[in-house]
Design a protein around this motif. Sequence first.
Motif, short mmCIF file in Angstrom:
data_model
loop_
_atom_site.label_atom_id
_atom_site.label_comp_id
_atom_site.label_asym_id
_atom_site.label_seq_id
_atom_site.Cartn_x
_atom_site.Cartn_y
_atom_site.Cartn_z
N ALA A 3 27.73 -5.73 82.18
CA ALA A 3 28.24 -6.53 83.30
C ALA A 3 27.27 -6.52 84.48
N TYR A 4 26.67 -5.36 84.75
CA TYR A 4 25.71 -5.24 85.86
C TYR A 4 24.48 -6.10 85.59
N HIS A 5 23.98 -6.05 84.38
CA HIS A 5 22.80 -6.85 84.02
C HIS A 5 23.08 -8.34 84.19
N LYS A 6 24.25 -8.74 83.73
CA LYS A 6 24.63 -10.16 83.82
C LYS A 6 24.75 -10.62 85.26
N ALA A 7 25.32 -9.76 86.11
CA ALA A 7 25.53 -10.11 87.52
C ALA A 7 24.24 -10.13 88.32
N ASN A 8 23.26 -9.30 87.93
CA ASN A 8 22.07 -9.12 88.76
C ASN A 8 20.80 -9.76 88.21
N PHE A 9 20.76 -10.02 86.90
CA PHE A 9 19.51 -10.51 86.33
C PHE A 9 19.65 -11.85 85.59
N SER A 10 20.79 -12.51 85.75
CA SER A 10 20.97 -13.80 85.08
C SER A 10 20.04 -14.86 85.65
N GLY A 11 19.80 -14.80 86.96
CA GLY A 11 18.95 -15.81 87.61
C GLY A 11 17.56 -15.86 87.04
N THR A 12 17.02 -14.70 86.65
CA THR A 12 15.67 -14.65 86.08
C THR A 12 15.72 -14.46 84.56
N LYS A 13 16.94 -14.54 84.01
CA LYS A 13 17.16 -14.35 82.58
C LYS A 13 16.61 -13.02 82.09
N GLY A 14 16.79 -12.01 82.92
CA GLY A 14 16.32 -10.68 82.57
C GLY A 14 15.50 -10.09 83.70
N ILE A 15 14.72 -9.07 83.38
CA ILE A 15 13.84 -8.44 84.36
C ILE A 15 12.42 -8.92 84.13
N PRO A 16 11.77 -9.52 85.12
CA PRO A 16 10.40 -10.00 84.92
C PRO A 16 9.41 -8.86 84.76
N GLU A 17 8.33 -9.11 84.04
CA GLU A 17 7.27 -8.11 83.89
C GLU A 17 6.61 -7.87 85.26
N CYS A 18 6.59 -6.63 85.69
CA CYS A 18 6.01 -6.30 87.01
C CYS A 18 4.78 -5.41 86.92
N GLY A 19 4.71 -4.58 85.88
CA GLY A 19 3.57 -3.68 85.76
C GLY A 19 3.78 -2.37 86.51
N VAL A 20 2.97 -1.38 86.16
CA VAL A 20 3.09 -0.04 86.75
C VAL A 20 2.77 -0.05 88.23
N ASP A 21 1.68 -0.72 88.61
CA ASP A 21 1.23 -0.66 90.00
C ASP A 21 2.26 -1.26 90.96
N ALA A 22 2.84 -2.39 90.58
CA ALA A 22 3.86 -3.01 91.44
C ALA A 22 5.09 -2.11 91.55
N LEU A 23 5.45 -1.44 90.44
CA LEU A 23 6.59 -0.52 90.46
C LEU A 23 6.32 0.65 91.41
N ARG A 24 5.16 1.26 91.29
CA ARG A 24 4.82 2.40 92.14
C ARG A 24 4.80 1.98 93.62
N PHE A 25 4.17 0.85 93.90
CA PHE A 25 4.06 0.40 95.29
C PHE A 25 5.44 0.09 95.87
N THR A 26 6.32 -0.48 95.06
CA THR A 26 7.67 -0.81 95.52
C THR A 26 8.46 0.45 95.84
N LEU A 27 8.38 1.44 94.96
CA LEU A 27 9.10 2.70 95.19
C LEU A 27 8.67 3.36 96.50
N LEU A 28 7.37 3.28 96.80
CA LEU A 28 6.85 3.95 97.99
C LEU A 28 6.85 3.05 99.21
N SER A 29 7.34 1.83 99.08
CA SER A 29 7.47 0.95 100.24
C SER A 29 8.74 1.26 101.03
N GLN A 30 9.62 2.07 100.42
CA GLN A 30 10.82 2.54 101.11
C GLN A 30 10.53 3.92 101.71
N ASP A 31 11.29 4.29 102.71
CA ASP A 31 11.13 5.61 103.33
C ASP A 31 11.73 6.66 102.40
N VAL A 32 10.87 7.38 101.68
CA VAL A 32 11.37 8.34 100.69
C VAL A 32 11.99 9.56 101.35
#
Length: 991
Positions: A628-657
Motif C-alpha cells: 500500500a505504501y509503495h502504491k501511494a508513494n511511487f505510482s507517479g513514477t511507476k516505481g523508484i527511479p535509478e539514482c545511483g550510490v552518489d546521489a543516495l549518499r549526497f541526499t542522506l547527508l543533505s539533511q542535518d544528521v
Amino acid sequence: MVTIYQNYISKTLKIHQRLMSSSTQVIFRENLSAPAYQPGFVEKDKYHKWEHNGLFEAQNGSKKPIFSMVLPPPNVTGKLHLGHALACTVQDVIARRKRSLGHNVLWLPGTDHAGIATQGVVERYLQSTQKTTRHLLGQEKFIKEVLKWKDKHGNTICDQLRSLGCSLDWSRQSFTMDSRHTNAVNTAFIELFKKGLIYRRKALVNWCTNLNSTISDIEIENVQIKGPTDVMLPGYQKPVKFGLIFSFAYKVMDSDEEIVVATTMPETMLGDTAVAVHPNDERYNSLIGRQVFHPFRKTPMPVIGDEFVDMKFGTGAVKITPAHSKIDFEIGQAHQLPVYQVINEDGNMVHCDHLFLLKNRYECRELILKTLKDIGLLRDIKPHEMTLPKCSRTGDVIYCLPKEQWFVMCSELNKRAVEVLKNGDLKVAPDKFTKTWLQWAEDDRDWCISRQLWWGHQVPAFKCSVDDSHVVWIACTDMNTAKLEASKFLRTMPAEIKAVRDTDVLDTWFSSGIYPFAAMGWPENLDKDYKLYYPLSLMATAHDILGFWVHRMVILGLELTGSLPFKDVFLHGIICDSKGAKMSKSRGNVIDPVDVINGISLEKLREKTEDMNKQGVLSANEMKKAIAYHKANFSGTKGIPECGVDALRFTLLSQDVKSHFVNFDVYQCNANKLFCNKIWQSVKYTQISFDKLRNTKDEITLNDLTYFDKWILSKLAYMVEKVNNSMDNYDFHLAAKALRTLIYSEFCDVYLEATKSGFESDNVKTGYAHAHTLSAVLNTSLRSLCPFMIYLTHELIPKIPAFENNIIHNFNDLHKTCLDNPMTEDFISWRDESLEKQSERLLKTLNLVRELKGLYGISNKIKPSIAIDTTDETLAKDLELNRAVVLNLTRCSVLNLGEAPKRNYVQAPLDKTTKIGVEILGDDFNNTILSARSKLEKKIKKLEQSLAKLEEKFSNSHYLTTVPQWTQIMDREQLSNKKEELDNLRKMLSN
C-alpha cells in the motif's frame, strides 16, 4: 580600499614571477565517453579495484597520525536498509576525510550474530518454507539451520556495504560469534563474575511468549492504542481486543465498603497482593491499614498508602501485582508484599483457582470478567487510550514475570560513566544527548544479560550441587574446572559434584559491549591492532542506542581494559520517510537503498515484497502495508527511479544528521542524480573548451583573469572554508549545501555561461584565463565533493584538463588527486568579499531581466534589447565591463545603459537606484502587457496563500514543539525566500 585580492597579488608576486613570464603547457585528458551521467557505468568495478589494491587497509608501520573507528556491526542475516545507509555514509565521509588529511585510518567492519533477530528470522523462514518450528526440530538441528542461513545470507549485507562505497578495512573483518570474539565474551563474563559485578537472582523481566525469552527495552515497540482495537497476535486464531479499561470492586473486610480499582489487564488480578491509595486522599486514608477480600484466592489483602498513586487518575485506587508489573514490584518490595506469579512463560495461568488454571491469559481475561460480573463485582468497561508493548521481532504482546536471570551490577560502573563525562574525558556530540547519557549513567538499576534463546553466546557458568542441594554457581567454560572450583565452596570432592551448564545465552548487547576492544585483539593479542588502534578515535552511531550500546561499551571498557574505549561519541538521527514517519516494517514504509541505487518498477517492488513474506522476513500484515505504501508513494513514477550510490549518499547527508530524525525523499534523491549529471556536463564543457585552445598558445598572468574568473575563485575559497569547517563539526548538511551552491548555482549556472563569450572571442588570453580557472575550480570542488560522491569524483577528476602549471595555484595541479583534501589556507587569499557584494548586484540585475522575459513570455530564441538605468556607478561599470557576458546570460541582443525608450518596453525596479527595461518585440504590445499582468496577479495571489500557510505554522505551538528543528529551519528559509519573491513580484506589478 585595497581588496583581499590585491593584497594577495602583492604577497605572491615573487611566487608567480616565473609563471608571469612563461607560457604553460596544456595537459589534455581522456574525454568522457558517455554523453550523460550513468550511475551504473560510473560505479562499475571501481570498488573491487579499490579493495584489491588495499586502498582502505590501515598500515601498521605507518608514521601518520592514527584515526580508528569500528562499524556498529549490522545483523549477520540482515540486509542493508536506509538506517544502515545513513550510518555508514556518515562514518565513511569521516573516514575518507581523515585519509585525505593524511591520517592512517582503520575503519573496522564486522557483523553481529544478533541473537533475537537472527533466531526470529530463521524461525519465520522455517515456518514459511518447511512448516516447522524450532521446538519440533530441537535445539541441535535448529542451530544447524541457523548456520546454514548464515552461510547463505551472511555476506549479503557486507556486499551491500561495498556497493555503497564504504571504505572499510575488510582484511580485519570480525564476527561476534567467531572463536576470537567468543573467547573475549567468555573472558569478560568470567572476569566480571569474579569481581562480584555479575550475579544471579530472581527478578521481573520483559517476557515474549513467542520467543520464549526475556528481551531488552529496545526490542519493545510501544504501540499507541486510541480506543477499542482488535489486534491479531502470533499463535491466536482470533483477534484480541485492546483499548479498554475495566473497573471492578474489592470488598473491604468487616465492612459494607468497597474499593473500586481499574486495569487494562484484568487477568493479572489473580496475582494482586494489595490495593494502594495516596496517603493524602481523604476518600481512602481511613482505609489504610485495613484489608480487602480477594474473591478468588479467598484471602485478605492490605490497603497500603503510597505517594506514587495519582489521586486524579481513575478512582484514585490502584491494584498491586508485584509479579507482573515492574512498578508494582518496586512498591511490593517497599511494603514487603508477597509475589504471586499467575502467568507462566507460555502465557498460561498458573497458581490460581482451578476455574482459570492453565487457560491462556486472554481466554482467562474473558472468563474473569464474566465471573466478576456474575458475582456482582464488575463495575464498568470503558474505552481507554493505552500503550501496548509489543515485541518488535515477533509482534507478540510483552508482559512481565519473575525469573532467575544473570545481572551486571551497574551502580559503581555508572558512577565512573558519569565522572568521565563530567570531567571532559568523554565528549558526546551533539551536546543535547549529554542529558540522555546522564539519565542512563545515573540509573542504579542492574542490567539483565541473560536470554532464553538457542542462538547466541551460551552463558559460561555452571550450576554445581550435591544431591540438588547447596547450589553454587561457577563462572567458567569447562565442567571439570567448575567442579574443582565448586568443591572449595561445597566442601566435597569434585567427583561428587553435579555440574550443569546454564542453557541461557547472553544478551547480544553484552557481546557488542566489548566489541571495540575484542575486535582489536583483547584479551589475548594485545601487541598489534589493540596496541596501535585502541582506544578508538571516534564512535559514531544512531542516538537511539546511546544507552543500550554506547553507554555499555564505556562501562565495560573502563572495567575490563582500564581505559575509555573511545573519547569522542557522535550521535546521528533516525531515518524517516519523506513525511517524517520513522521507517519500520510495521508501517510498511521501509525503503531498500539498493532499490534507490538501481531503481525498481512498481511491479517488481510488489514481487519483492511478496517474496519477503514467503521467506518469513515480513508478516502478511507487514506485506500488505508495504505494498500500500509503495502504491501511494511511487505510482507517479511507476516505481523508484535509478539514482545511483552518489546521489543516495549526497541526499542522506543533505539533511542535518544531528537532528533526532532524518527525512529521506526519493524524489530529492532523483534530483541529486540530475546534479551529478550537471557535474558530468560541466567536465564535458571544460574538455570542449580546452580543445579550442589546442592550436593556440599564449602567455598569461594573474592580471589576465576576468571579473567572473575572480568572482568564482572567491566563491570557491568560501566553499572550501565552509566545507572544511562544517566537516570538522559534523555539519554535513552545511557542507553539502555549500558544495551544491558553488557547483550547481554559481559554477554551472553562472560561471560556465559567463565563459562562453570569452572562449568564442578573438582574445586568446581571455580563453586561457577561463581555462585555468575552469580546471582549478573543477579540480578543487570535486576533491571537496569526493567524500560525498565517491564514484563520480573518482571518474571525473582524472579527466579534468589541466596545465603543467596552473596560475591559480602555487602548487602543481597534476599532483592533486581524489585523496587530497583542499585546504582552507591554500584558497583563502582568493576570497574577495567586496567583489562578491559587487557581483551580487550585477547578478540580481540579470536575474530580474530573466524574470521579466519569463513574465512576458519572451523566448530565449528571441533576443530583445534591454535598457538598464542606474545611478549606481559601480553597477554601471560592471555592466559595461561585462557587456558580452551580460547579453549571453540574459539571452539578449543589445544592452543600453540609460533610460528605456517609452514605446514597446516593459520596466521593473531593481531598487531605488536601478530600473530595468526589456523590449517587447511584435505588434501586440498591449495584449502582452494585459496577459502578463493577469498572470502576475494570479502568481501573487497564490504566493500570498502559500505564505499565509507557512506563517500559520509558526504561530502554532504544536508545530514549534513537535516538528524537528531542521525542518523548522528549512521552513523559515522557505518563508524568507517567498517573502522576497513576493516583494519582487509586487514591484513588477507596480510598473
